[in-house]
Design an enzyme around this catalytic site. Sequence first.
Site, mmCIF file in Angstrom:
data_model
loop_
_atom_site.group_PDB
_atom_site.id
_atom_site.type_symbol
_atom_site.label_atom_id
_atom_site.label_comp_id
_atom_site.label_asym_id
_atom_site.label_seq_id
_atom_site.Cartn_x
_atom_site.Cartn_y
_atom_site.Cartn_z
ATOM 1 N N GLU A 32 73.355 87.623 41.794
ATOM 2 C CA GLU A 32 74.413 87.460 42.799
ATOM 3 C C GLU A 32 74.856 85.997 42.892
ATOM 4 O OE1 GLU A 32 75.883 89.989 45.065
ATOM 5 O OE2 GLU A 32 77.207 88.284 44.843
ATOM 6 N N ASP A 57 78.557 84.572 41.911
ATOM 7 C CA ASP A 57 79.415 83.956 42.927
ATOM 8 C C ASP A 57 79.850 82.546 42.520
ATOM 9 O OD1 ASP A 57 78.905 86.305 44.239
ATOM 10 O OD2 ASP A 57 77.569 85.458 45.754
ATOM 11 N N SER A 113 81.112 92.233 45.233
ATOM 12 C CA SER A 113 80.520 90.906 45.079
ATOM 13 C C SER A 113 81.286 90.045 44.109
ATOM 14 C CB SER A 113 79.129 91.038 44.468
ATOM 15 O OG SER A 113 78.198 91.368 45.398
#
Length: 575
Positions: free
Chosen positions: A295, A299, A494
């Site tokens: 994640e 990002d 995400s």
Amino acid sequence: MALKTFFLASILSLATAKGFKASTFSYPAKQASFQSFVVQHSLASPPQGFTKVGPADAGSTVNLRIGVSSGNTAGLEKALLDVSAPSSAKYGKHLTKAEVNAFLAPADNALAAVQSWLSSNGLTGTPSSSAGHWLSVSVPVSKANAMLSANYQTYKHVASGTTYARTLSYSLPAEVADFIDHVHPTTAFTNPYARSPALSKAIASPVSANASPDSCNSSMTPTCIQALYGVPTTPATQYSNGIAVAGFINQFARRADLSNFLQSFRPDMSATTTFMTQKLDDGRNRQNASLAGIEANLDIQYTVGIATNVPISFVSVGNTFEDGGLQGFLDIVNFLLDEDDIPQVMSTSYGNNEANIPPALAFKLCEAYMALGARGTSILFSTGDGGVQGTQPQSCTTFQPSFPVGCPYVTAVGSVGSISPEIGSSFSSGGFSNLFSTPDYQHDAVAGFLKAQGTVNQGLFNASGGRGYPDVSAQGERIPIVSGGTPQPVAGTSASTPIFASLIGLLNDQLIAANKQPLGFLNPWLYQHPEMFTDITAGNNPGCGTDGFTAITGWDPVTGLGTPIFSKMQAAAGL
Ligand SMILES: *[C@@H]1O[C@H](CO)[C@@H](O)[C@H](O)[C@H]1NC(C)=O
Ligand SMILES: *[C@@H]1O[C@H](CO)[C@@H](O)[C@H](O)[C@H]1NC(C)=O
Ligand SMILES: *[C@@H]1O[C@H](CO)[C@@H](O)[C@H](O)[C@H]1NC(C)=O
């Protein structure tokens, strides 16, 4: 952005400045006999997925955050809308830290009553927000039980094995009940590991750097995204601009992976382009390949790799208090609100089921987003990857809204896949809040959808006045990243969130260069300019044994207003 490494350092200096130190503020030693308790929140049983292990160890510590009622939340809300509605004379005139804090600060009598209550328990609240409306105290479980007429027990989140102390009910003495919005952690049962319904799911497909209709169909690289949405590749120029990327669950963004990613997917950029790391609550920043977090890497790679040359900060929020994520959610906003120069964009790819959060805490967090928006930060959150079902089991009987996307003061980002046409992703969460009402800016959009939908999904969601989400969407399938040295494709809202955040960061760069104000809280502007989006009219987000909602012409709770067209956003921003 001013860099502060530790939250506590800044808060302690404030404590002195505002005179909250015990030595400079004196309260009557013992005043009232706080005896009549008012129940604040209670649950019949722990939510599904949690079991009781036994009584919490009476000597173990609970770090309580006390949310004191702000003096003027309604005034803050009005001020936010005033600076965010394009038609307003005050549009873009974002508030200073002092102006926002003046709204957030509790009334003197409220603070005095709360401090007096704490003092009667031998405690002094330490301010944990610069406006002084959040206080923290650390107390043994036995004391928390007495102060809050609570019964802390150890509960286990079965799937992850994580345990923490929670109570099914808590109360406050009548003397302070009106002055305190919420105390945390009490009745919040959030899942510390699945609190990110938006964590990426890997989808097997080859990774390729070229942009062609065929290759983009199988690997949605930065080059493909730039081509699809008309995103400029030219470097941003403004160093006062910034995007903060929120990191939780002890993940860190790995510099070596970013460099590797840029070499493969942004060969036109320097492979040494990097980002700043800020840490709070003992956030991690190990750089080991074996511990790399998908994640966090996603990002960072889809902000640094799309918002070319915009200063990016990764804020690594620790997991110190086993709090199910909510304290971290609160602390990062209070941390940013304490900065004199706030980041103009905050991108977060984590969330929770709305039902697991005490309503008072959801409202208090939403108040924090209101405040950061009033300062001029565009706050973007992913909607989650569980379709209409959230993280509930398939056997669910009602749709589960996500938090914090139900808060009308954040911008909710959903996912699409495919190209020409783009199609709403089946995993993309969307729907209607049970806690927050439909804000004016989306009233017509939501009414249009509900009318077109008729009786579909009737009884499964809040059709009577809930805030609808997502607001917008962006590509979130077959997104190549590099994590732990390994290229791999991922999918999820995400991915969509940092991509959309990057476009806002690039627009802010151009606005600042043109001596204009950054965009700030986006939603009133977004809904006023539907021409900035490609309306997505295919796709649905199944769950709970239904087909979920269906993307239609106009706004819908699968893809929102649609996917961005950068040139139209420039025009609408007056660039
Ligand atoms: C993209 O992939 C989908 C699913 O594999 C396929 O149906 C579609 O025809 C492809 N489109 C293009 C432009 O290659
Ligand atoms: C990760 O790196 C830290 C600091 O270099 C080191 O102490 C630790 O042992 C490493 N952990 C793993 C699992 O490689
Ligand atoms: C739907 O949303 C409205 C507005 O927030 C709220 O008052 C109402 O209680 C919600 N209904 C349900 C069933 O949750």
